[in-house]
Every structure is written in C-alpha cells, then in structure tokens.
Motif scaffolding. Sequence first.
Motif, PDB file in Angstrom:
ATOM      1  N   UNK A  15       0.848  -1.200   0.000  1.00  0.00           N
ATOM      2  CA  UNK A  15       0.000   0.000   0.000  1.00  0.00           C
ATOM      3  C   UNK A  15       0.878   1.243   0.000  1.00  0.00           C
ATOM      4  N   UNK A  16       1.927   1.201   0.826  1.00  0.00           N
ATOM      5  CA  UNK A  16       2.834   2.342   0.906  1.00  0.00           C
ATOM      6  C   UNK A  16       3.669   2.477  -0.368  1.00  0.00           C
ATOM      7  N   UNK A  17       4.062   1.327  -0.933  1.00  0.00           N
ATOM      8  CA  UNK A  17       4.807   1.350  -2.212  1.00  0.00           C
ATOM      9  C   UNK A  17       3.970   2.079  -3.257  1.00  0.00           C
ATOM     10  N   UNK A  18       2.669   1.791  -3.271  1.00  0.00           N
ATOM     11  CA  UNK A  18       1.773   2.453  -4.244  1.00  0.00           C
ATOM     12  C   UNK A  18       1.744   3.952  -3.996  1.00  0.00           C
ATOM     13  N   UNK A  19       1.636   4.343  -2.714  1.00  0.00           N
ATOM     14  CA  UNK A  19       1.577   5.781  -2.398  1.00  0.00           C
ATOM     15  C   UNK A  19       2.854   6.503  -2.849  1.00  0.00           C
ATOM     16  N   UNK A  20       3.977   5.838  -2.730  1.00  0.00           N
ATOM     17  CA  UNK A  20       5.259   6.450  -3.099  1.00  0.00           C
ATOM     18  C   UNK A  20       5.568   6.302  -4.589  1.00  0.00           C
ATOM     19  N   UNK A  21       4.677   5.601  -5.322  1.00  0.00           N
ATOM     20  CA  UNK A  21       4.943   5.265  -6.732  1.00  0.00           C
ATOM     21  C   UNK A  21       6.316   4.598  -6.873  1.00  0.00           C
ATOM     22  N   UNK A  22       6.616   3.744  -5.919  1.00  0.00           N
ATOM     23  CA  UNK A  22       7.899   3.029  -5.937  1.00  0.00           C
ATOM     24  C   UNK A  22       7.722   1.737  -6.741  1.00  0.00           C
ATOM     25  N   UNK A  23       8.766   0.910  -6.763  1.00  0.00           N
ATOM     26  CA  UNK A  23       8.709  -0.314  -7.570  1.00  0.00           C
ATOM     27  C   UNK A  23       8.597  -1.537  -6.652  1.00  0.00           C
ATOM     28  N   UNK A  24       7.688  -2.462  -6.979  1.00  0.00           N
ATOM     29  CA  UNK A  24       7.453  -3.620  -6.100  1.00  0.00           C
ATOM     30  C   UNK A  24       8.621  -4.599  -6.107  1.00  0.00           C
ATOM     31  N   UNK A  25       9.439  -4.573  -7.141  1.00  0.00           N
ATOM     32  CA  UNK A  25      10.605  -5.467  -7.152  1.00  0.00           C
ATOM     33  C   UNK A  25      11.772  -4.834  -7.894  1.00  0.00           C
ATOM     34  N   UNK A  26      12.849  -4.616  -7.169  1.00  0.00           N
ATOM     35  CA  UNK A  26      14.038  -4.022  -7.790  1.00  0.00           C
ATOM     36  C   UNK A  26      14.938  -5.097  -8.376  1.00  0.00           C
ATOM     37  N   UNK A  27      14.880  -6.326  -7.807  1.00  0.00           N
ATOM     38  CA  UNK A  27      15.775  -7.348  -8.367  1.00  0.00           C
ATOM     39  C   UNK A  27      15.237  -8.776  -8.356  1.00  0.00           C
ATOM     40  N   UNK A  28      14.377  -9.166  -7.435  1.00  0.00           N
ATOM     41  CA  UNK A  28      13.983 -10.581  -7.359  1.00  0.00           C
ATOM     42  C   UNK A  28      12.975 -10.999  -8.424  1.00  0.00           C
ATOM     43  N   UNK A  29      12.301 -10.048  -9.025  1.00  0.00           N
ATOM     44  CA  UNK A  29      11.295 -10.368 -10.035  1.00  0.00           C
ATOM     45  C   UNK A  29       9.909 -10.514  -9.421  1.00  0.00           C
ATOM     46  N   UNK A  30       8.910 -10.584 -10.310  1.00  0.00           N
ATOM     47  CA  UNK A  30       7.508 -10.612  -9.872  1.00  0.00           C
ATOM     48  C   UNK A  30       7.096 -12.047  -9.530  1.00  0.00           C
TER      49      UNK A  30
END
Length: 477
Positions: free
Chosen positions: A421-436
Amino acid sequence: MEPLGAPATLAAAVYHVAVNTCIDTLRNELPADVLHTGAEVGDRHASDWSGSHSLLPEVLFRPETTEQVSRILKRCNEARQPLVLQGGLTGLSGGATPGRGEWALSLDRMTGIVELDVDALTVTVRAGTPLQVIQQAAAERDLMLPLDLGARGSCQIGGNVATNAGGNQVIQYGMARNLVLGLEAVLADGTVIPAHNKLLKNNAGYDLKHLFIGSEGTLGVITEVVLRLYPRTRTRQSALCGLSSYDHVVRLLNRMRTLLPSVSAFEVMWRSYYRYCTETVDLARDPFDETHPFYVLLESDGRDPGRDADRFQQALFDEMEAGLIADCVVAQSHKEREGFWEIRDGIGEILSRFRHTANFDIGIPIGDTGRFVEQMEARLRERQPDIPPLVFGHLGDGNLHVVANSGTPERQADIEDAVYGLVREYRACITAEHGVGKHKKPWLDCSRSTEELALMKMLKRSMDPNGILNPGRIFDL
Ligand SMILES: Cc1cc2nc3c(=O)[nH]c(=O)nc-3n(C[C@H](O)[C@H](O)[C@H](O)COP(=O)(O)OP(=O)(O)OC[C@H]3O[C@@H](n4cnc5c(N)ncnc54)[C@H](O)[C@@H]3O)c2cc1C
C-alpha cells in the motif's frame, strides 16, 4: 510407461491422450536420462527458495543440449503442456516453483564454459552454469565478472539473466542486463534463436536479447549467455561504518562518490537488521562497542596499490572529523572483510529460519527511502506489533530490502498489504531485483501502467501463443 493421472471429463480425456502421446514421443526422441517421472523426480524440484506452495512436478526434464531443449518445447507446445523452467532454484518470488499440472524443465545439466575470450573480454557459458563457477573462471585469467550475490554458489547464470539479477556491485557495473552481450534462447515452439553477440556495439536491428533478460522465463528458455568481463581490479578497500541518521547515510554516499576512485559497494543496514543478525541469532561478530541507528558496508575498488588504501582511510577519517560517521572499522585483512560481509549476507541464513516470510525488495529513490521506512515501521507497529521488520539494502542502487517473520499466511498477507500500500503511495517499484514471479503478481499495477501491461501481454501472446512457458508468472493472461 505408466499413463499419467486419470481423466474425469471429455476435455480432460483429450488432454490426457495428448500428454501421454507427448511423453511417449519424447521418450523415443530423448536419451533415457533426460525424462523423469513419478518417484524419479527429486524433492528439490518442488519449490524455489521462497519455499511456499511447493509441489512436485509429475514430469521433470533434465536436458544436456540446446537441441534437446528445443525438442522438449516443440512437443510440449504441440500438446499444450505447460512447463516451469528451473535454474538454481534460489529465486525468492515463486517463479520456479511448479504449479498444478506443470512439468518442470531444469537447466542443471547444461553447464560449462564454452569460450573465454581474453582479448574481447567476453565469456560464453551454458545457462545452467553456477554464477560462482564463472566468477572463478574469469579470476583464473586475471579478469572479473562483476555480477555477485549471496546465492552465488547455487544460482545459475540462466536464472540470473532471466531475473535480471542485481546484487552487490550494481552501483558500479549495473545489473545482469548491463553485463549480457548476447544469448541463445529457445522459443515456446522449439525455435532456437542464436543471438551470440560478442560486440559492445551492435545496432543491427532490434536487440532481441532484452526480450529474454528479466522476462522470468515467460518468453523463452535461455540456453547460453555471452557475458562481458572486466580486467580484475588490483585493490579493494572495505570499511564498516556506524552512522546516527539516514540523512548522514545519504550524505556519506555522495561524499564517497566524490572522494574515491570508485564505490563498488554501499550496503546499508538499519539497526533492526544489524542487531538481529549480530545479537538475536548471533550469525556474525559486531566489531563496534556501541550500537548505531545505521550501518554502512562501504567498498572501493582501485588499480593503484601504492595509494588506494591511504586515500580510502583519509576519506573516512575526514568524514569522521566532520561528524558524518560516528564510528568506523577498516578491514585490515581478507578475513576482516569477510567478517563484514557475514553480517550483510547473514540474510540467507535468517531467511532459512523464518516461516511465511514477508520478503520485499523495493525499488525507491534514495532520497525517499528514510521517510518510507519510518512510515512503514509505524504502520507495521500498528498492525503487527510483535513482528519487527528487518531493514537493509543496496542503497546506492535505490534498492531496499525488508523481511518479516510473519509465522502464518494471514499475517504475511496483512504485512504485504500494508507495505505494498505504501509502495503504491510512493509510486515506488514492487521489485528491484527478485522479479515478480507468482508472489508479487497482485501488486504489479503499483509499478506498471495499463499500457505497459497491455504491451507485455501482447508480447507474451505472440511469442508463446499456447501459454506453455511459466504460465501465471508476472501476470495472468
Ligand atoms: C541468499 C540469497 C541471496 C540473494 N541475493 C540476491 C541479490 O543480491 N540480488 C538478486 O537479484 N537476487 C538475489 N537473490 C535471488 C536469486 O538468487 C536470484 O533471483 C537469482 O538470479 C535466481 O537464479 P536461479 O538460477 O536460482 O533461478 P531460479 O530460482 O531457478 O529461477 C528464477 C526465475 O528464472 C526462470 N529461469 C531460470 N532459469 C532460466 C533459464 N535458463 N531460462 C529462462 N528462465 C529461467 C525461472 O523459471 C524463474 O522464473 C538471492 C537469493 C538468495 C537465496
């Protein structure tokens, strides 16, 4: 051979005939040690490192050649039989864990160095080769492959490329994508794409390797990789620093980038992670007498043995004098350096002890990270006060790791809900390296626009129209 399963409906009966024909055909076309069924399938193929929802595949392929991979894919595509691709199985997002009805294709026998070209600074390897084996082969020729991660002994280069792995030296050399010059891949219908480019500059049309890098096995099976090598650096300086605030961490990174010839690692550990590793589970020794809110493992590589050490120590001394660093230990030996990394790499052992781990690898600009962590900790304190999150990351790359020992699937889901939820608020990325993989699929729209998702699905449909390769990973069609 024994027919697989028993059909319950007409559609199931048709599928049943198709897959049994597929198995019989492949038994005739492949050497006896490639195709395994039932009890011959080893337990290790039931799951990747994330451990959840493990399931033994009914059929396992362990090909030795690209030609065999091509044949397997051709027949499975004809039978519309879904496959899960398996590398070293160190993935943390469930991508290589078999789903119901999926057969597994493991690259673990496709190992070895094909060519190491010391003039072109390239190494061509088969996809199942463990990362560490390639690092050692390069070191023996006084060269280096600057891709490195804690799972180096078990992960395979094919898996690294399929997930566009990052790791410890991204800050200087970039992720796997930056180190791949060419590759060979097999499409879902068995077509082999030989794209063994060794050139740094090649603008002859689309650079197709990028379709496969980071596509998590959904667009093709990577069978060979051409990697870029670098001359080995002559010196490496390492220090562990204690700092009093996140603002100081950011300022230290900026100062070190200015003062040192290179910053090859800038690993940040919040007190939560550091103390858990050095005290609660006692995995590594804490060299400091006092505790600090933040710890930085800093490394700099160089080529001047006469000056590099002095320059490194002077830079740290100056920042201590200026009050940016509260305390600092400089490694005087390889053993001391390893001691620092034992703290940072302790996460591997920690993860193996946790149950239903909420495991995040968030991509977020370094300037937002301090605030993000404060807000995240506050939200988690409200929702799950007895599960403290452990926070650390490759901060120089804008990559934050958070792990929490949730204990139950319900509590894991609640922690994920709060953090994403916070990642969405910050428009951040859910995975920088491990993949989806499978695990982060529900949150993909936090990080990708509707248009991007539509294009991804269009690519998937055109390259794998029957949806046999790693179905249900990244997104559902
Ligand atoms: C202790 C530890 C530390 C880690 N540290 C890092 C880190 O610092 N940075 C980082 O990025 N990751 C890290 N990881 C995660 C993991 O090691 C990487 O994702 C790694 O790249 C996976 O490689 P693998 O061979 O184990 O792939 P697997 O886990 O077997 O597979 C991963 C995905 O790639 C697909 N795949 C595998 N091989 C192929 C192939 N030949 N062709 C097409 N698709 C394929 C699979 O289907 C799956 O979707 C860490 C994991 C552990 C356990």
